[in-house]
Scaffold this active site. Structure first.
Site, PDB file in Angstrom:
ATOM      1  N   CYS A  75       0.844  -1.197   0.000  1.00 34.12           N
ATOM      2  CA  CYS A  75       0.000   0.000   0.000  1.00 34.12           C
ATOM      3  C   CYS A  75       0.885   1.255   0.000  1.00 34.12           C
ATOM      4  O   CYS A  75       1.892   1.316   0.710  1.00 34.12           O
ATOM      5  CB  CYS A  75      -0.944   0.089   1.193  1.00 34.12           C
ATOM      6  SG  CYS A  75      -2.099  -1.266   1.299  1.00 34.12           S
ATOM      7  N   ARG A 106       4.062  -0.124  -4.824  1.00 38.95           N
ATOM      8  CA  ARG A 106       3.802  -0.695  -3.498  1.00 38.95           C
ATOM      9  C   ARG A 106       2.519  -1.509  -3.445  1.00 38.95           C
ATOM     10  O   ARG A 106       2.264  -2.235  -2.478  1.00 38.95           O
ATOM     11  CB  ARG A 106       3.715   0.425  -2.456  1.00 38.95           C
ATOM     12  CG  ARG A 106       4.978   1.240  -2.326  1.00 38.95           C
ATOM     13  CD  ARG A 106       4.792   2.356  -1.329  1.00 38.95           C
ATOM     14  NE  ARG A 106       4.616   1.829   0.008  1.00 38.95           N
ATOM     15  CZ  ARG A 106       5.595   1.606   0.866  1.00 38.95           C
ATOM     16  NH1 ARG A 106       6.824   1.867   0.529  1.00 38.95           N
ATOM     17  NH2 ARG A 106       5.347   1.134   2.063  1.00 38.95           N
ATOM     18  N   HIS A 125      18.749 -36.144  -6.568  1.00 41.39           N
ATOM     19  CA  HIS A 125      17.969 -36.601  -5.417  1.00 41.39           C
ATOM     20  C   HIS A 125      16.493 -36.267  -5.574  1.00 41.39           C
ATOM     21  O   HIS A 125      15.764 -36.222  -4.584  1.00 41.39           O
ATOM     22  CB  HIS A 125      18.540 -35.993  -4.129  1.00 41.39           C
ATOM     23  CG  HIS A 125      19.960 -36.395  -3.901  1.00 41.39           C
ATOM     24  ND1 HIS A 125      20.315 -37.612  -3.374  1.00 41.39           N
ATOM     25  CD2 HIS A 125      21.122 -35.762  -4.190  1.00 41.39           C
ATOM     26  CE1 HIS A 125      21.638 -37.698  -3.316  1.00 41.39           C
ATOM     27  NE2 HIS A 125      22.143 -36.585  -3.819  1.00 41.39           N
ATOM     28  N   LYS A 141       6.145  -4.099  -3.779  1.00 41.36           N
ATOM     29  CA  LYS A 141       7.583  -3.893  -3.650  1.00 41.36           C
ATOM     30  C   LYS A 141       8.066  -4.077  -2.224  1.00 41.36           C
ATOM     31  O   LYS A 141       9.085  -4.691  -1.975  1.00 41.36           O
ATOM     32  CB  LYS A 141       7.914  -2.476  -4.133  1.00 41.36           C
ATOM     33  CG  LYS A 141       9.385  -2.138  -4.076  1.00 41.36           C
ATOM     34  CD  LYS A 141      10.150  -2.891  -5.125  1.00 41.36           C
ATOM     35  CE  LYS A 141      11.636  -2.651  -5.067  1.00 41.36           C
ATOM     36  NZ  LYS A 141      12.373  -3.734  -5.731  1.00 41.36           N
ATOM     37  N   TRP A 174      -2.480  -2.780  -1.756  1.00 41.87           N
ATOM     38  CA  TRP A 174      -2.123  -4.193  -1.883  1.00 41.87           C
ATOM     39  C   TRP A 174      -3.007  -4.906  -0.870  1.00 41.87           C
ATOM     40  O   TRP A 174      -2.877  -4.725   0.334  1.00 41.87           O
ATOM     41  CB  TRP A 174      -0.642  -4.407  -1.576  1.00 41.87           C
ATOM     42  CG  TRP A 174      -0.194  -5.807  -1.827  1.00 41.87           C
ATOM     43  CD1 TRP A 174       0.197  -6.339  -3.011  1.00 41.87           C
ATOM     44  CD2 TRP A 174      -0.098  -6.864  -0.862  1.00 41.87           C
ATOM     45  NE1 TRP A 174       0.532  -7.658  -2.845  1.00 41.87           N
ATOM     46  CE2 TRP A 174       0.359  -8.013  -1.541  1.00 41.87           C
ATOM     47  CE3 TRP A 174      -0.356  -6.959   0.504  1.00 41.87           C
ATOM     48  CZ2 TRP A 174       0.570  -9.235  -0.899  1.00 41.87           C
ATOM     49  CZ3 TRP A 174      -0.150  -8.170   1.144  1.00 41.87           C
ATOM     50  CH2 TRP A 174       0.303  -9.294   0.435  1.00 41.87           C
ATOM     51  N   LYS A 176      13.416 -14.808  -9.879  1.00 48.48           N
ATOM     52  CA  LYS A 176      13.165 -13.752 -10.862  1.00 48.48           C
ATOM     53  C   LYS A 176      12.190 -14.254 -11.925  1.00 48.48           C
ATOM     54  O   LYS A 176      11.237 -13.577 -12.278  1.00 48.48           O
ATOM     55  CB  LYS A 176      14.449 -13.307 -11.571  1.00 48.48           C
ATOM     56  CG  LYS A 176      15.393 -12.339 -10.946  1.00 48.48           C
ATOM     57  CD  LYS A 176      14.921 -10.987 -10.542  1.00 48.48           C
ATOM     58  CE  LYS A 176      14.129 -10.996  -9.276  1.00 48.48           C
ATOM     59  NZ  LYS A 176      14.787 -10.628  -8.049  1.00 48.48           N
ATOM     60  N   GLU A 184       8.534 -14.638 -10.534  1.00 47.10           N
ATOM     61  CA  GLU A 184       7.745 -13.442 -10.235  1.00 47.10           C
ATOM     62  C   GLU A 184       7.457 -12.604 -11.472  1.00 47.10           C
ATOM     63  O   GLU A 184       6.435 -11.926 -11.526  1.00 47.10           O
ATOM     64  CB  GLU A 184       8.357 -12.613  -9.100  1.00 47.10           C
ATOM     65  CG  GLU A 184       9.702 -12.033  -9.347  1.00 47.10           C
ATOM     66  CD  GLU A 184      10.244 -11.243  -8.144  1.00 47.10           C
ATOM     67  OE1 GLU A 184       9.475 -10.801  -7.293  1.00 47.10           O
ATOM     68  OE2 GLU A 184      11.474 -11.065  -8.076  1.00 47.10           O
ATOM     69  N   GLU A 211      18.118 -17.316  -7.008  1.00 43.88           N
ATOM     70  CA  GLU A 211      17.701 -15.970  -7.409  1.00 43.88           C
ATOM     71  C   GLU A 211      17.184 -15.965  -8.861  1.00 43.88           C
ATOM     72  O   GLU A 211      16.188 -15.312  -9.162  1.00 43.88           O
ATOM     73  CB  GLU A 211      18.870 -14.988  -7.226  1.00 43.88           C
ATOM     74  CG  GLU A 211      18.640 -13.564  -7.680  1.00 43.88           C
ATOM     75  CD  GLU A 211      17.477 -12.850  -7.002  1.00 43.88           C
ATOM     76  OE1 GLU A 211      16.908 -13.370  -6.037  1.00 43.88           O
ATOM     77  OE2 GLU A 211      17.112 -11.772  -7.494  1.00 43.88           O
ATOM     78  N   ASN A 249      -1.996   1.915   5.685  1.00 39.69           N
ATOM     79  CA  ASN A 249      -1.045   0.910   5.200  1.00 39.69           C
ATOM     80  C   ASN A 249      -0.644   0.074   6.408  1.00 39.69           C
ATOM     81  O   ASN A 249      -0.105   0.616   7.371  1.00 39.69           O
ATOM     82  CB  ASN A 249       0.169   1.615   4.588  1.00 39.69           C
ATOM     83  CG  ASN A 249       1.315   0.660   4.310  1.00 39.69           C
ATOM     84  OD1 ASN A 249       1.099  -0.532   4.092  1.00 39.69           O
ATOM     85  ND2 ASN A 249       2.529   1.178   4.314  1.00 39.69           N
ATOM     86  N   GLY A 250      -0.930  -1.221   6.368  1.00 43.59           N
ATOM     87  CA  GLY A 250      -0.583  -2.083   7.502  1.00 43.59           C
ATOM     88  C   GLY A 250      -1.706  -3.063   7.787  1.00 43.59           C
ATOM     89  O   GLY A 250      -2.593  -3.261   6.951  1.00 43.59           O
TER      90      GLY A 250
HETATM   91  O1  M6R Z   1      12.980  -4.745   0.801  1.00 43.53           O
HETATM   92  P1  M6R Z   1      13.510  -6.111   1.097  1.00 43.53           P
HETATM   93  O2  M6R Z   1      14.835  -6.379   0.501  1.00 43.53           O
HETATM   94  O3  M6R Z   1      13.507  -6.409   2.575  1.00 43.53           O
HETATM   95  O4  M6R Z   1      12.478  -7.090   0.421  1.00 43.53           O
HETATM   96  C1  M6R Z   1      12.617  -8.480   0.530  1.00 43.53           C
HETATM   97  C2  M6R Z   1      11.748  -9.192  -0.476  1.00 43.53           C
HETATM   98  O5  M6R Z   1      10.405  -8.849  -0.296  1.00 43.53           O
HETATM   99  C3  M6R Z   1      12.155  -8.876  -1.916  1.00 43.53           C
HETATM  100  O6  M6R Z   1      13.508  -9.161  -2.148  1.00 43.53           O
HETATM  101  C4  M6R Z   1      11.289  -9.701  -2.905  1.00 43.53           C
HETATM  102  O7  M6R Z   1      11.607 -11.050  -2.793  1.00 43.53           O
HETATM  103  C5  M6R Z   1      11.482  -9.207  -4.335  1.00 43.53           C
HETATM  104  N1  M6R Z   1      10.213  -9.099  -5.002  1.00 43.53           N
HETATM  105  C6  M6R Z   1      12.306 -10.110  -5.153  1.00 43.53           C
HETATM  106  O8  M6R Z   1      12.484  -9.639  -6.447  1.00 43.53           O
END
Ligand code: M6R
Length: 611
Positions: free
Chosen positions: A2, A27, A507, A606, A73, A488, A491, A484, A99-100
């Site tokens: 949010c 956000r 395994h 984000k 969000w 990527k 998402e 990673e 927000n929260g």
């Molecule tokens: O702001 P942060 O680094 O604490 O966020 C952690 C994760 O939410 C963030 O890395 C998330 O996994 C990303 N969408 C990955 O691309």
């Protein structure tokens, strides 16, 4: 999670709020809404993006000088018009955005229901708003006091902004656990979840602390704690340029941020690493050099991509500093009963500095005597402020929801910390230290060379775009890079992907391999190289499609792989920071080829400020 924005002052508020919401859309983008005072409160909200809201308000009255806006969000209640913020109180005289998460909203709702309240939405926000209004009605209509009393009963996280019809030039704001920045202009104030909506109007800002209430008028900002005591606002100068939060000719923020990496890595190293003179100077580490070097243990906590950076750091710190390292998901650590001893070092990694689980995990470790070092990108964020010491990654604002340049910034910062400590502890030789410093300093120019492969990576993406699954395999320092790469791809393109240590494939995951399964190998030169080649052969023997990230002088892998991405060689400790870049580009192009919104992938936000 949010985005919230508010304005009070002489300007028409609507354009300020809409522009602010566009900047904060990363956000959350389930719905957007705005409430503007013009005699009465005019409120408009719509499921979907900020653009849908803009279309919805065409021809409507958006005049007024005081307004609040929200981009959502969803947590409580599906994305819909009625669950969109702002919410109006039962009387219709107070509007609020939030927000929260209000964790005890069910008991508050029961209390209100018993008093005859009914609710139009499924949100915890509407409950809190009416809880505030109920107190307001009984205290003679003092909103500031009603907010203060209500918040003492609230369990959970919030950043709230409220406006009331009878006080058209005032915004009441409060925060606990969700960020709030107030920009100070000339006879005007701007409120937002981060500085991006504020930057074009003023560089003077105040970061509101937890448990503070702000009473904001055009010419006056008053901060109080929940005990009604005045607090002195601490004004900071923003170190941020407008250019940094715009696409600057790129189609997407994600692509812009991938391409910024030679510069952002350089910015992270600048003034800290001098390869020629052989020094690393990190003020946040200098102060705690002995404590870190003598720490019996380092605990790294983070979430998502930042957690992957932590895993790379585990390999590097154990190898170079000989200090035991544990890497934990913040969300697990906070609810376990972990053993933390006085003197243990905690490294908390976060791009946003606002991730709720990471914040709580830090607080828990702090209570138990750990020293906290924050590796944070957003200057002035909560994690930066609650850590004992830290190193900023200096990657600049990261707007794309998928983390790219923040990750390589985290790796650069963590590598400098490791090499600095290792040399100080003499767990590596001077020669090795100088070599690693030199190799790290060469990363920006090597990253530039990798980016020149953009077009050929796009062609590989074309060939992979219709896959339903993918495997990413790597060993040693590159195992976290496999994780990673898979994250990527998931998402950005919604293709199911898994990252595995290449040796673990036998395994279980090897059962998935057939002619339809792309398997991405990180196969750059390191001690495992021959073993990785055997793993590639095992996949080819089962007809899997192999895509391999390799170094220039590798003559074997191209004969086995279906596609290769050739990148410059680096010391195996440094290589992860380079090896991830082609995987970022691959995900980006696959996402684009599948028609996905790469900057705002579905269901994501984000910055995850709720647990
Ligand atoms: O702001 P942060 O680094 O604490 O966020 C952690 C994760 O939410 C963030 O890395 C998330 O996994 C990303 N969408 C990955 O691309």
């Amino acid at each position: 999670m949010c985005g919230i924005v508010g304005y009070v002052g002489p300007r028409q508020a609507y354009p300020v709020i809409i522009k602010g919401l566009q900047r904060l859309e990363y956000r959350g983008y389930d719905s957007a809404g705005i409430a503007i005072i013009n005699g009465k409160i005019n409120l408009y909200k719509k499921q979907g993006k900020v653009a849908d809201l803009e279309e919805f308000v065409i021809g409507k009255n958006v005049q007024g000088h005081t307004a609040i806006g929200h981009t959502r969000w969803a947590t409580h209640g599906e994305p819909s018009d009625r669950n969109a913020h702002p919410h109006l109180s039962r009387s219709g005289e107070i509007a609020m955005i939030h927000n929260g998460i209000i964790e005890n909203y069910i008991s508050l709702k029961e209390e209100l229901t018993n008093k005859g309240y009914t609710f139009k939405s499924d949100t915890d926000t509407e409950v809190l708003l009416n809880f505030i209004e109920d107190i307001y009605i009984n205290n003679g209509g003092n909103l500031e006091e009603a907010v203060r009393i209500a918040l003492k009963r609230v369990v959970g996280a919030y950043c709230i902004l409220l406006i009331e019809q009878k006080n058209p030039e005032t915004i009441i704001a409060a925060r606990k656990g969700s960020p709030l920045v107030i920009g100070i202009g000339k006879n005007e104030h701007f409120l937002a979840s981060d500085a991006s909506p504020i930057i074009e109007y003023t560089k003077e800002v105040v970061y509101v602390n937890d448990y503070e209430i702000a009473i904001v008028r055009p010419d006056e900002l008053t901060l109080k704690n929940l005990g009604n005591e005045k607090q002195t606002p601490f004004i900071t100068e923003l170190d941020l340029e407008l250019d940094a939060i715009e696409k600057s000719g790129y189609d997407h923020f994600m692509l812009k941020e991938i391409f910024e990496q030679p510069k952002t890595i350089f910015d992270c190293l600048r003034g800290r690493l001098n390869a020629e003179k052989g020094y690393i100077n990190l003020s946040g580490v200098e102060k705690y050099l002995d404590e870190i070097s003598n720490a019996p243990r380092i605990i790294i906590i983070a979430c998502g991509t930042s957690w992957h950076a932590g895993l790379v750091a585990e390999y590097i710190i154990e190898e170079t500093c000989r200090i035991p390292v544990e890497v934990e998901y913040a969300s697990e650590f906070r609810y376990r009963n972990p053993i933390v001893n006085k003197g243990d070092m905690m490294i908390a990694i976060s791009q946003s500095g606002e991730t709720a689980d990471t914040i709580v995990a830090i607080e828990k470790a702090k209570e138990q005597g750990a020293i906290i070092m924050g590796i944070v990108n957003v200057v002035g964020s909560s994690i930066a402020r609650i850590s004992h010491t830290g190193v900023y990654t200096h990657a600049g604002p990261e707007i794309g929801v998928a983390s790219t340049k923040a990750f390589t910034g985290q790796l650069a910062a963590l590598m400098m910390i490791a090499f600095k400590i290792a040399f100080y502890k003499q767990t590596i030789s001077e020669e090795r230290y100088l070599h690693l410093c030199n190799e790290l300093s060469l990363v920006p120019e090597k990253a530039e060379i990798i980016l020149q492969q953009n077009d050929s990576i796009r062609l590989i993406a074309e060939a992979l775009k219709d896959s339903s699954n993918a495997l990413f395999l790597g060993r040693g320092y590159n195992f976290p890079i496999a994780l990673e790469g898979a994250l990527k791809l998931k998402e950005i393109s919604y293709i199911h992907a898994e990252g595995y240590p290449a040796a673990e494939m036998k395994h279980g995951p090897i059962a998935l391999v057939d002619e339809n399964l792309p398997v991405v190998f990180i196969a750059t030169k390191d001690v495992y190289h021959e073993k990785i080649i055997s793993n590639i052969q095992e996949i080819k023997a089962r007809k899997g499609k192999v895509i391999a990230v390799i170094n220039e002088n590798d003559t074997v892998t191209p004969k086995l792989a279906d596609h290769v991405i050739v990148i410059p060689e680096a010391d195996e400790i440094i290589a992860p920071i380079l090896n991830v870049i082609p995987l970022q580009l691959l995900s980006y192009h696959i996402g684009i080829a599948r028609g996905c919104n790469v900057d705002m992938p579905r269901n994501l936000a984000k910055s995850v400020t709720v647990e």
